[in-house]
Design a protein around this motif. Structure first.
Motif, PDB file in Angstrom:
ATOM      1  N   MET A  34      -5.733 -17.769   8.060  1.00  0.00           N
ATOM      2  CA  MET A  34      -5.016 -16.481   8.439  1.00  0.00           C
ATOM      3  C   MET A  34      -4.880 -15.723   7.129  1.00  0.00           C
ATOM      4  SD  MET A  34      -2.598 -17.659  11.678  1.00  0.00           S
ATOM      5  CE  MET A  34      -2.027 -16.012  11.947  1.00  0.00           C
ATOM      6  N   ALA A  35      -4.419 -14.371   7.489  1.00  0.00           N
ATOM      7  CA  ALA A  35      -4.372 -13.582   6.117  1.00  0.00           C
ATOM      8  C   ALA A  35      -3.554 -12.441   6.472  1.00  0.00           C
ATOM      9  CB  ALA A  35      -5.569 -13.230   5.773  1.00  0.00           C
ATOM     10  N   TRP A  36      -3.272 -11.870   5.197  1.00  0.00           N
ATOM     11  CA  TRP A  36      -2.494 -10.391   5.427  1.00  0.00           C
ATOM     12  C   TRP A  36      -3.376  -9.435   4.582  1.00  0.00           C
ATOM     13  CZ3 TRP A  36       1.846  -9.628   8.048  1.00  0.00           C
ATOM     14  CH2 TRP A  36       2.795 -10.948   8.364  1.00  0.00           C
ATOM     15  N   PHE A  37      -3.631  -8.384   5.220  1.00  0.00           N
ATOM     16  CA  PHE A  37      -4.138  -7.236   4.681  1.00  0.00           C
ATOM     17  C   PHE A  37      -3.093  -6.362   4.853  1.00  0.00           C
ATOM     18  CE2 PHE A  37      -9.068  -7.994   4.264  1.00  0.00           C
ATOM     19  CZ  PHE A  37      -8.865  -9.220   4.822  1.00  0.00           C
ATOM     20  N   ARG A  38      -3.470  -5.029   4.193  1.00  0.00           N
ATOM     21  CA  ARG A  38      -2.341  -3.736   4.016  1.00  0.00           C
ATOM     22  C   ARG A  38      -3.288  -2.556   3.952  1.00  0.00           C
ATOM     23  NH1 ARG A  38       0.444  -4.542  -1.764  1.00  0.00           N
ATOM     24  NH2 ARG A  38      -1.070  -3.917  -3.166  1.00  0.00           N
ATOM     25  N   GLN A  39      -2.916  -1.568   4.375  1.00  0.00           N
ATOM     26  CA  GLN A  39      -3.241  -0.448   4.438  1.00  0.00           C
ATOM     27  C   GLN A  39      -2.395   0.799   3.769  1.00  0.00           C
ATOM     28  OE1 GLN A  39      -5.791   0.922   7.647  1.00  0.00           O
ATOM     29  NE2 GLN A  39      -6.890   2.243   6.572  1.00  0.00           N
ATOM     30  N   ARG A  40      -2.552   1.018   2.565  1.00  0.00           N
ATOM     31  CA  ARG A  40      -1.855   2.285   1.881  1.00  0.00           C
ATOM     32  C   ARG A  40      -2.207   3.477   2.592  1.00  0.00           C
ATOM     33  NH1 ARG A  40      -1.672   0.345  -4.343  1.00  0.00           N
ATOM     34  NH2 ARG A  40      -3.730  -0.380  -3.590  1.00  0.00           N
ATOM     35  N   SER A  41      -1.412   4.467   2.394  1.00  0.00           N
ATOM     36  CA  SER A  41      -1.689   5.773   2.997  1.00  0.00           C
ATOM     37  C   SER A  41      -2.824   6.499   2.377  1.00  0.00           C
ATOM     38  CB  SER A  41      -0.371   6.893   2.878  1.00  0.00           C
ATOM     39  OG  SER A  41      -0.715   8.091   3.493  1.00  0.00           O
ATOM     40  N   GLY A  42      -3.802   6.772   3.025  1.00  0.00           N
ATOM     41  CA  GLY A  42      -5.184   7.579   2.516  1.00  0.00           C
ATOM     42  C   GLY A  42      -6.020   6.459   1.886  1.00  0.00           C
ATOM     43  N   LYS A  43      -5.773   5.176   2.127  1.00  0.00           N
ATOM     44  CA  LYS A  43      -6.575   4.146   1.387  1.00  0.00           C
ATOM     45  C   LYS A  43      -7.466   3.272   2.147  1.00  0.00           C
ATOM     46  CE  LYS A  43      -4.770   5.109  -2.882  1.00  0.00           C
ATOM     47  NZ  LYS A  43      -5.598   5.419  -4.010  1.00  0.00           N
ATOM     48  N   GLU A  44      -8.248   2.648   1.840  1.00  0.00           N
ATOM     49  CA  GLU A  44      -9.005   1.575   2.556  1.00  0.00           C
ATOM     50  C   GLU A  44      -8.045   0.391   2.690  1.00  0.00           C
ATOM     51  OE1 GLU A  44     -12.836   3.501   3.017  1.00  0.00           O
ATOM     52  OE2 GLU A  44     -12.564   1.364   3.220  1.00  0.00           O
ATOM     53  N   ARG A  45      -8.480  -0.436   3.858  1.00  0.00           N
ATOM     54  CA  ARG A  45      -7.651  -1.687   3.927  1.00  0.00           C
ATOM     55  C   ARG A  45      -7.911  -2.603   2.712  1.00  0.00           C
ATOM     56  NH1 ARG A  45      -8.481  -5.240   9.436  1.00  0.00           N
ATOM     57  NH2 ARG A  45     -10.407  -5.802   8.314  1.00  0.00           N
ATOM     58  N   GLU A  46      -6.699  -3.380   2.520  1.00  0.00           N
ATOM     59  CA  GLU A  46      -7.061  -4.223   1.138  1.00  0.00           C
ATOM     60  C   GLU A  46      -6.472  -5.660   1.610  1.00  0.00           C
ATOM     61  OE1 GLU A  46      -4.967  -4.113  -3.189  1.00  0.00           O
ATOM     62  OE2 GLU A  46      -3.964  -2.942  -1.610  1.00  0.00           O
ATOM     63  N   PHE A  47      -7.317  -6.420   1.024  1.00  0.00           N
ATOM     64  CA  PHE A  47      -6.945  -8.030   1.145  1.00  0.00           C
ATOM     65  C   PHE A  47      -5.533  -8.025   0.237  1.00  0.00           C
ATOM     66  CE2 PHE A  47      -7.274 -12.416   1.446  1.00  0.00           C
ATOM     67  CZ  PHE A  47      -7.021 -12.774   0.369  1.00  0.00           C
ATOM     68  N   VAL A  48      -4.707  -8.964   0.761  1.00  0.00           N
ATOM     69  CA  VAL A  48      -3.418  -9.364   0.214  1.00  0.00           C
ATOM     70  C   VAL A  48      -3.482 -10.790  -0.119  1.00  0.00           C
ATOM     71  CG1 VAL A  48      -0.953  -9.320   0.262  1.00  0.00           C
ATOM     72  CG2 VAL A  48      -2.193  -7.399   1.087  1.00  0.00           C
ATOM     73  N   ALA A  49      -3.291 -11.601   0.734  1.00  0.00           N
ATOM     74  CA  ALA A  49      -3.508 -13.323   1.016  1.00  0.00           C
ATOM     75  C   ALA A  49      -3.940 -13.551   1.840  1.00  0.00           C
ATOM     76  CB  ALA A  49      -2.084 -13.551   0.497  1.00  0.00           C
ATOM     77  N   ALA A  50      -4.487 -14.942   1.893  1.00  0.00           N
ATOM     78  CA  ALA A  50      -5.095 -15.736   2.822  1.00  0.00           C
ATOM     79  C   ALA A  50      -4.562 -17.286   2.788  1.00  0.00           C
ATOM     80  CB  ALA A  50      -6.558 -15.608   3.128  1.00  0.00           C
ATOM     81  N   ILE A  51      -4.486 -17.978   3.974  1.00  0.00           N
ATOM     82  CA  ILE A  51      -4.286 -19.423   3.939  1.00  0.00           C
ATOM     83  C   ILE A  51      -5.218 -20.051   4.866  1.00  0.00           C
ATOM     84  CG2 ILE A  51      -2.353 -19.102   5.538  1.00  0.00           C
ATOM     85  CD1 ILE A  51      -0.860 -21.402   3.821  1.00  0.00           C
ATOM     86  N   GLY A  52      -5.840 -21.384   4.471  1.00  0.00           N
ATOM     87  CA  GLY A  52      -6.709 -21.991   5.549  1.00  0.00           C
ATOM     88  C   GLY A  52      -5.705 -22.543   6.584  1.00  0.00           C
ATOM     89  N   TRP A  53      -6.489 -23.062   7.274  1.00  0.00           N
ATOM     90  CA  TRP A  53      -5.951 -23.623   8.717  1.00  0.00           C
ATOM     91  C   TRP A  53      -4.931 -24.646   8.502  1.00  0.00           C
ATOM     92  CZ3 TRP A  53      -5.614 -28.284  10.986  1.00  0.00           C
ATOM     93  CH2 TRP A  53      -6.739 -29.445  10.231  1.00  0.00           C
ATOM     94  N   SER A  54      -5.046 -25.406   7.520  1.00  0.00           N
ATOM     95  CA  SER A  54      -4.205 -26.543   7.258  1.00  0.00           C
ATOM     96  C   SER A  54      -3.043 -26.068   6.257  1.00  0.00           C
ATOM     97  CB  SER A  54      -4.980 -27.715   6.727  1.00  0.00           C
ATOM     98  OG  SER A  54      -5.188 -27.513   5.277  1.00  0.00           O
ATOM     99  N   GLY A  55      -2.984 -24.964   5.762  1.00  0.00           N
ATOM    100  CA  GLY A  55      -2.064 -24.599   4.795  1.00  0.00           C
ATOM    101  C   GLY A  55      -2.356 -25.104   3.229  1.00  0.00           C
ATOM    102  N   ALA A  56      -3.325 -25.890   3.016  1.00  0.00           N
ATOM    103  CA  ALA A  56      -3.576 -26.750   1.673  1.00  0.00           C
ATOM    104  C   ALA A  56      -4.068 -25.515   0.775  1.00  0.00           C
ATOM    105  CB  ALA A  56      -4.518 -27.688   1.941  1.00  0.00           C
TER     106      ALA A  56
END
Length: 124
Positions: A34-56
Motif C-alpha cells: 500500500m502507498a500514499w500518493f499526493r496531488q498538489r494543486s495544478g500538479k501531477e500525482r506524486e509518489f510519497v511513500a509505500a510499504i510492503g504487505w508485511s510491513g518489512a
C-alpha cells in the motif's frame, strides 16, 4: 466491496507534524503493498511513500525523505503516514492506494485501488 478510507488530514504550521491513517474495509486477506500518493494543486500525482504487505519493506519519495515515514498494522488493516517537519510544499490531497503486488512500488500503474483522499494544508 473493498474500500480504502483515509483520515487525519487537516492544517498545520510549517515545521509541525500530522499523521494520516488509511483503513481497508470489506476485504479478505489480500497481501498487497500500500502507498500514499499526493496531488498538489495544478500538479501531477506524486509518489510519497509505500510499504510492503508485511510491513518489512518501505520506499519513501525523494521530496519527503527524512521527514515522512510509513507504517502498517496488518491485524487492523491500517497504514499510517507520519509527517514531520512539514513544509508549505506538502500542501496537497493525499490518497491511500493499494497495489497489485506485495512489494512496495513508486509507480502509479502498480496501484489499482485508492481512497477518496484527505486534504493537508501547511502554512508558513
Amino acid at each position: 466491496q473493498v474500500q480504502l478510507v483515509e483520515s487525519g488530514g487537516g492544517s498545520a504550521q510549517a515545521g509541525g507534524s500530522l499523521k494520516l491513517s488509511c483503513v481497508a474495509s470489506g476485504r479478505t486477506d489480500r497481501r498487497y503493498a500500500m502507498a500514499w500518493f499526493r496531488q498538489r494543486s495544478g500538479k501531477e500525482r506524486e509518489f510519497v511513500a509505500a510499504i510492503g504487505w508485511s510491513g518489512a519493506s518501505t520506499r519513501i519519495g525523494d521530496s519527503v525523505k527524512g521527514r515522512f515515514t510509513i507504517s502498517r498494522v496488518t491485524a487492523t488493516k491500517t497504514i499510517t503516514l507520519h509527517m514531520d517537519f512539514l513544509e508549505p510544499e506538502d500542501t496537497a490531497v493525499y490518497y491511500c492506494e493499494e497495489a497489485v503486488r506485495g512489494s512496495p512500488s513508486e509507480e502509479s500503474e502498480d496501484y489499482d485501488l485508492w481512497g477518496q483522499g484527505t486534504h493537508v494544508a501547511v502554512s508558513s
